[in-house]
Design a protein around this motif. Structure first.
Motif, PDB file in Angstrom:
ATOM      1  N   GLU A   1     -31.150 -32.280  18.761  1.00  0.00           N
ATOM      2  CA  GLU A   1     -29.874 -31.765  18.293  1.00  0.00           C
ATOM      3  C   GLU A   1     -29.081 -32.910  17.663  1.00  0.00           C
ATOM      4  OE1 GLU A   1     -26.985 -28.539  20.165  1.00  0.00           O
ATOM      5  OE2 GLU A   1     -26.530 -30.548  20.915  1.00  0.00           O
ATOM      6  N   LEU A   2     -29.089 -32.964  16.342  1.00  0.00           N
ATOM      7  CA  LEU A   2     -28.453 -34.053  15.606  1.00  0.00           C
ATOM      8  C   LEU A   2     -26.943 -34.064  15.822  1.00  0.00           C
ATOM      9  CD1 LEU A   2     -30.424 -33.691  12.255  1.00  0.00           C
ATOM     10  CD2 LEU A   2     -31.014 -35.092  14.251  1.00  0.00           C
ATOM     11  N   SER A   3     -26.368 -32.879  15.925  1.00  0.00           N
ATOM     12  CA  SER A   3     -24.962 -32.667  16.262  1.00  0.00           C
ATOM     13  C   SER A   3     -24.891 -31.260  16.832  1.00  0.00           C
ATOM     14  CB  SER A   3     -24.062 -32.822  15.024  1.00  0.00           C
ATOM     15  OG  SER A   3     -24.386 -31.858  14.043  1.00  0.00           O
ATOM     16  N   PRO A   4     -23.813 -30.887  17.521  1.00  0.00           N
ATOM     17  CA  PRO A   4     -23.762 -29.556  18.130  1.00  0.00           C
ATOM     18  C   PRO A   4     -24.081 -28.444  17.139  1.00  0.00           C
ATOM     19  CG  PRO A   4     -21.962 -30.894  18.955  1.00  0.00           C
ATOM     20  CD  PRO A   4     -22.623 -31.698  17.866  1.00  0.00           C
ATOM     21  N   GLY A   5     -25.157 -27.708  17.453  1.00  0.00           N
ATOM     22  CA  GLY A   5     -25.555 -26.586  16.610  1.00  0.00           C
ATOM     23  C   GLY A   5     -26.452 -26.933  15.449  1.00  0.00           C
ATOM     24  N   ASN A   6     -26.812 -28.199  15.292  1.00  0.00           N
ATOM     25  CA  ASN A   6     -27.647 -28.637  14.165  1.00  0.00           C
ATOM     26  C   ASN A   6     -28.877 -29.374  14.689  1.00  0.00           C
ATOM     27  OD1 ASN A   6     -25.977 -27.908  11.718  1.00  0.00           O
ATOM     28  ND2 ASN A   6     -24.490 -29.180  12.818  1.00  0.00           N
ATOM     29  N   ASP A   7     -30.014 -28.712  14.652  1.00  0.00           N
ATOM     30  CA  ASP A   7     -31.250 -29.261  15.191  1.00  0.00           C
ATOM     31  C   ASP A   7     -32.214 -29.673  14.079  1.00  0.00           C
ATOM     32  OD1 ASP A   7     -30.113 -28.434  17.558  1.00  0.00           O
ATOM     33  OD2 ASP A   7     -31.435 -26.697  17.821  1.00  0.00           O
ATOM     34  N   ALA A   8     -33.102 -30.602  14.422  1.00  0.00           N
ATOM     35  CA  ALA A   8     -34.213 -30.969  13.545  1.00  0.00           C
ATOM     36  C   ALA A   8     -35.444 -31.173  14.413  1.00  0.00           C
ATOM     37  CB  ALA A   8     -33.903 -32.234  12.752  1.00  0.00           C
ATOM     38  N   SER A   9     -36.575 -30.687  13.946  1.00  0.00           N
ATOM     39  CA  SER A   9     -37.813 -30.828  14.703  1.00  0.00           C
ATOM     40  C   SER A   9     -38.475 -32.167  14.426  1.00  0.00           C
ATOM     41  CB  SER A   9     -38.783 -29.697  14.346  1.00  0.00           C
ATOM     42  OG  SER A   9     -39.271 -29.872  13.023  1.00  0.00           O
ATOM     43  N   LYS A  10     -39.427 -32.515  15.278  1.00  0.00           N
ATOM     44  CA  LYS A  10     -40.216 -33.728  15.042  1.00  0.00           C
ATOM     45  C   LYS A  10     -40.900 -33.649  13.683  1.00  0.00           C
ATOM     46  CE  LYS A  10     -44.445 -33.967  16.135  1.00  0.00           C
ATOM     47  NZ  LYS A  10     -45.729 -33.907  16.891  1.00  0.00           N
ATOM     48  N   ALA A  11     -41.459 -32.485  13.363  1.00  0.00           N
ATOM     49  CA  ALA A  11     -42.161 -32.326  12.090  1.00  0.00           C
ATOM     50  C   ALA A  11     -41.234 -32.537  10.900  1.00  0.00           C
ATOM     51  CB  ALA A  11     -42.792 -30.937  12.022  1.00  0.00           C
ATOM     52  N   GLU A  12     -39.996 -32.054  11.012  1.00  0.00           N
ATOM     53  CA  GLU A  12     -39.046 -32.205   9.909  1.00  0.00           C
ATOM     54  C   GLU A  12     -38.651 -33.670   9.718  1.00  0.00           C
ATOM     55  OE1 GLU A  12     -36.775 -27.886   9.909  1.00  0.00           O
ATOM     56  OE2 GLU A  12     -36.287 -29.340  11.477  1.00  0.00           O
ATOM     57  N   ILE A  13     -38.429 -34.387  10.824  1.00  0.00           N
ATOM     58  CA  ILE A  13     -38.073 -35.804  10.706  1.00  0.00           C
ATOM     59  C   ILE A  13     -39.267 -36.609  10.198  1.00  0.00           C
ATOM     60  CG2 ILE A  13     -37.395 -37.862  12.006  1.00  0.00           C
ATOM     61  CD1 ILE A  13     -35.667 -36.059  13.751  1.00  0.00           C
ATOM     62  N   LYS A  14     -40.450 -36.272  10.675  1.00  0.00           N
ATOM     63  CA  LYS A  14     -41.663 -36.945  10.192  1.00  0.00           C
ATOM     64  C   LYS A  14     -41.820 -36.759   8.685  1.00  0.00           C
ATOM     65  CE  LYS A  14     -46.640 -37.234  11.201  1.00  0.00           C
ATOM     66  NZ  LYS A  14     -47.239 -36.657   9.991  1.00  0.00           N
ATOM     67  N   GLN A  15     -41.488 -35.575   8.193  1.00  0.00           N
ATOM     68  CA  GLN A  15     -41.588 -35.310   6.765  1.00  0.00           C
ATOM     69  C   GLN A  15     -40.557 -36.120   5.980  1.00  0.00           C
ATOM     70  OE1 GLN A  15     -43.898 -33.615   5.121  1.00  0.00           O
ATOM     71  NE2 GLN A  15     -42.899 -34.178   3.177  1.00  0.00           N
ATOM     72  N   MET A  16     -39.383 -36.342   6.575  1.00  0.00           N
ATOM     73  CA  MET A  16     -38.336 -37.115   5.904  1.00  0.00           C
ATOM     74  C   MET A  16     -38.785 -38.540   5.607  1.00  0.00           C
ATOM     75  SD  MET A  16     -34.923 -35.983   8.017  1.00  0.00           S
ATOM     76  CE  MET A  16     -34.598 -34.275   8.420  1.00  0.00           C
ATOM     77  N   VAL A  17     -39.621 -39.093   6.479  1.00  0.00           N
ATOM     78  CA  VAL A  17     -40.071 -40.482   6.314  1.00  0.00           C
ATOM     79  C   VAL A  17     -41.518 -40.549   5.857  1.00  0.00           C
ATOM     80  CG1 VAL A  17     -38.407 -41.439   7.941  1.00  0.00           C
ATOM     81  CG2 VAL A  17     -40.619 -40.637   8.787  1.00  0.00           C
ATOM     82  N   ALA A  18     -42.031 -39.430   5.333  1.00  0.00           N
ATOM     83  CA  ALA A  18     -43.413 -39.409   4.839  1.00  0.00           C
ATOM     84  C   ALA A  18     -43.583 -40.463   3.738  1.00  0.00           C
ATOM     85  CB  ALA A  18     -43.750 -38.025   4.296  1.00  0.00           C
ATOM     86  N   ASN A  19     -44.765 -41.059   3.717  1.00  0.00           N
ATOM     87  CA  ASN A  19     -45.079 -42.131   2.753  1.00  0.00           C
ATOM     88  C   ASN A  19     -44.220 -43.369   2.971  1.00  0.00           C
ATOM     89  OD1 ASN A  19     -47.089 -40.585   1.397  1.00  0.00           O
ATOM     90  ND2 ASN A  19     -45.460 -39.503   0.288  1.00  0.00           N
ATOM     91  N   SER A  20     -43.665 -43.497   4.153  1.00  0.00           N
ATOM     92  CA  SER A  20     -42.992 -44.730   4.551  1.00  0.00           C
ATOM     93  C   SER A  20     -43.612 -45.157   5.880  1.00  0.00           C
ATOM     94  CB  SER A  20     -41.481 -44.482   4.688  1.00  0.00           C
ATOM     95  OG  SER A  20     -40.811 -45.705   4.966  1.00  0.00           O
ATOM     96  N   ARG A  21     -42.882 -45.907   6.673  1.00  0.00           N
ATOM     97  CA  ARG A  21     -43.334 -46.322   8.003  1.00  0.00           C
ATOM     98  C   ARG A  21     -42.164 -46.127   8.942  1.00  0.00           C
ATOM     99  NH1 ARG A  21     -44.143 -49.766   3.865  1.00  0.00           N
ATOM    100  NH2 ARG A  21     -46.309 -50.316   3.340  1.00  0.00           N
ATOM    101  N   CYS A  22     -42.418 -45.588  10.145  1.00  0.00           N
ATOM    102  CA  CYS A  22     -41.291 -45.264  11.015  1.00  0.00           C
ATOM    103  C   CYS A  22     -41.662 -45.350  12.484  1.00  0.00           C
ATOM    104  CB  CYS A  22     -40.781 -43.854  10.699  1.00  0.00           C
ATOM    105  SG  CYS A  22     -39.364 -43.326  11.698  1.00  0.00           S
ATOM    106  N   LEU A  23     -40.770 -45.953  13.268  1.00  0.00           N
ATOM    107  CA  LEU A  23     -40.784 -45.876  14.721  1.00  0.00           C
ATOM    108  C   LEU A  23     -39.588 -45.040  15.130  1.00  0.00           C
ATOM    109  CD1 LEU A  23     -41.430 -46.645  17.684  1.00  0.00           C
ATOM    110  CD2 LEU A  23     -40.088 -48.740  17.319  1.00  0.00           C
ATOM    111  N   MET A  24     -39.818 -44.005  15.936  1.00  0.00           N
ATOM    112  CA  MET A  24     -38.722 -43.186  16.447  1.00  0.00           C
ATOM    113  C   MET A  24     -38.756 -43.182  17.963  1.00  0.00           C
ATOM    114  SD  MET A  24     -37.651 -39.229  15.638  1.00  0.00           S
ATOM    115  CE  MET A  24     -36.209 -38.514  16.456  1.00  0.00           C
ATOM    116  N   ILE A  25     -37.592 -43.401  18.571  1.00  0.00           N
ATOM    117  CA  ILE A  25     -37.435 -43.356  20.023  1.00  0.00           C
ATOM    118  C   ILE A  25     -36.448 -42.239  20.334  1.00  0.00           C
ATOM    119  CG2 ILE A  25     -36.694 -44.620  22.075  1.00  0.00           C
ATOM    120  CD1 ILE A  25     -37.268 -47.219  20.485  1.00  0.00           C
ATOM    121  N   ALA A  26     -36.860 -41.306  21.184  1.00  0.00           N
ATOM    122  CA  ALA A  26     -36.002 -40.162  21.499  1.00  0.00           C
ATOM    123  C   ALA A  26     -35.810 -40.042  23.000  1.00  0.00           C
ATOM    124  CB  ALA A  26     -36.603 -38.879  20.948  1.00  0.00           C
TER     125      ALA A  26
END
Length: 263
Positions: free
Chosen positions: A94-119
């Motif tokens: 939940e990025l902010s109240p009422g606004n969610d993003a899935s792992k797949a959506e965030i992974k797509q945002m950084v596609a063709n880059s490199r990313c470490l995510m800690i949740a």
């Protein structure tokens, strides 16, 4: 080398308030700004706080795209706040109240880059919950000179920047359908354990590098999957198996988390 640290802090607002999220932010900032964790500068860090702005996936995607167009080669994303899983096991944040993003959506945002995510969030099906960290000291007191600091940063950047494009490494506080253990006084167990484990490795490496002989090999890097594995084991033991942090790696597992250069 251009890079970006993004910290997303959603304390739930008034209805589902998580007072420890503000502590999370300060602790992660202090951790990543130490030399051994990458020596991130103020200009390389963006904090999205739901008390200051309403973040949704469109805005996050646009920000990441703009940074990629500016030449950013890798991202570190830290999420602190409410999270859950759907019936298929997909993590949502939940990025902010009422606004969610899935792992797949965030992974797509950084596609063709490199990313470490800690949740640090729960993964109970359709249950939004959050993890917090305690107000205890868990950070390096390094008094090394600027040469050491720049060595740390250079090794960290070179290792991260040379990962294959598309690398996405995600550390989560719990496995599917598990809650993330936390208390008002001590905060999130996963984040606490992860940072304490990293700091312990830094301390050990700073000691070990003084005793390396001609016939020994010293590695200045410890990767996130290795640090996570140690932390996960400790969390599993502390909770009797009720919380087992999970690490998912797409691409290379050589994602750096701490660096202590050889003498």
């Amino acid at each position: 080398m251009s890079r970006q640290l993004i910290i997303i802090a959603n304390d739930g607002g008034r209805q589902n308030h998580l007072p420890g999220v503000a502590v999370d932010v300060q602790h992660y900032l202090r951790f990543f700004r130490q030399p051994e964790a990458g020596l991130w500068e103020v200009g390389e860090i963006k904090v999205f706080d739901n008390n200051e702005t309403t973040l949704d996936k469109q805005r996050l995607s646009s920000y990441i795209l703009s940074r990629r167009m500016d030449g950013v080669q890798f991202f570190v994303i830290v999420f602190c706040g409410h999270g859950y899983s759907n019936q298929y096991g997909m993590p949502f944040f939940e990025l902010s109240p009422g606004n969610d993003a899935s792992k797949a959506e965030i992974k797509q945002m950084v596609a063709n880059s490199r990313c470490l995510m800690i949740a640090d969030s729960c993964r109970v099906t359709y249950l939004r919950e959050g993890g917090r960290m305690p107000t205890v000291e868990m950070f390096s007191n390094t008094r090394e000179g600027d040469y050491y600091r720049q060595q740390c940063k250079a090794i960290y950047n070179d290792t991260f920047g040379n990962l294959p494009l598309g690398t996405f490494c995600l550390g989560m506080a719990a496995s599917y359908n598990q809650s993330a253990s936390e208390t008002d006084s001590e905060g999130g167990l996963y984040s606490t354990t992860l940072i304490k484990t990293a700091q312990g490795i830094i301390t050990k490496k700073r000691s070990d590098r003084h005793s390396v002989t001609l016939y020994q090999t010293y590695s200045p890097i410890e990767t996130f999957p290795v640090v996570h594995a140690f932390a996960s084991q400790k969390v599993r033991q502390a909770t009797g198996g009720q919380q087992v942090p999970e690490n998912q790696v797409f691409g290379s597992s050589r994602v750096p988390f701490v660096v202590v250069p050889e003498l």
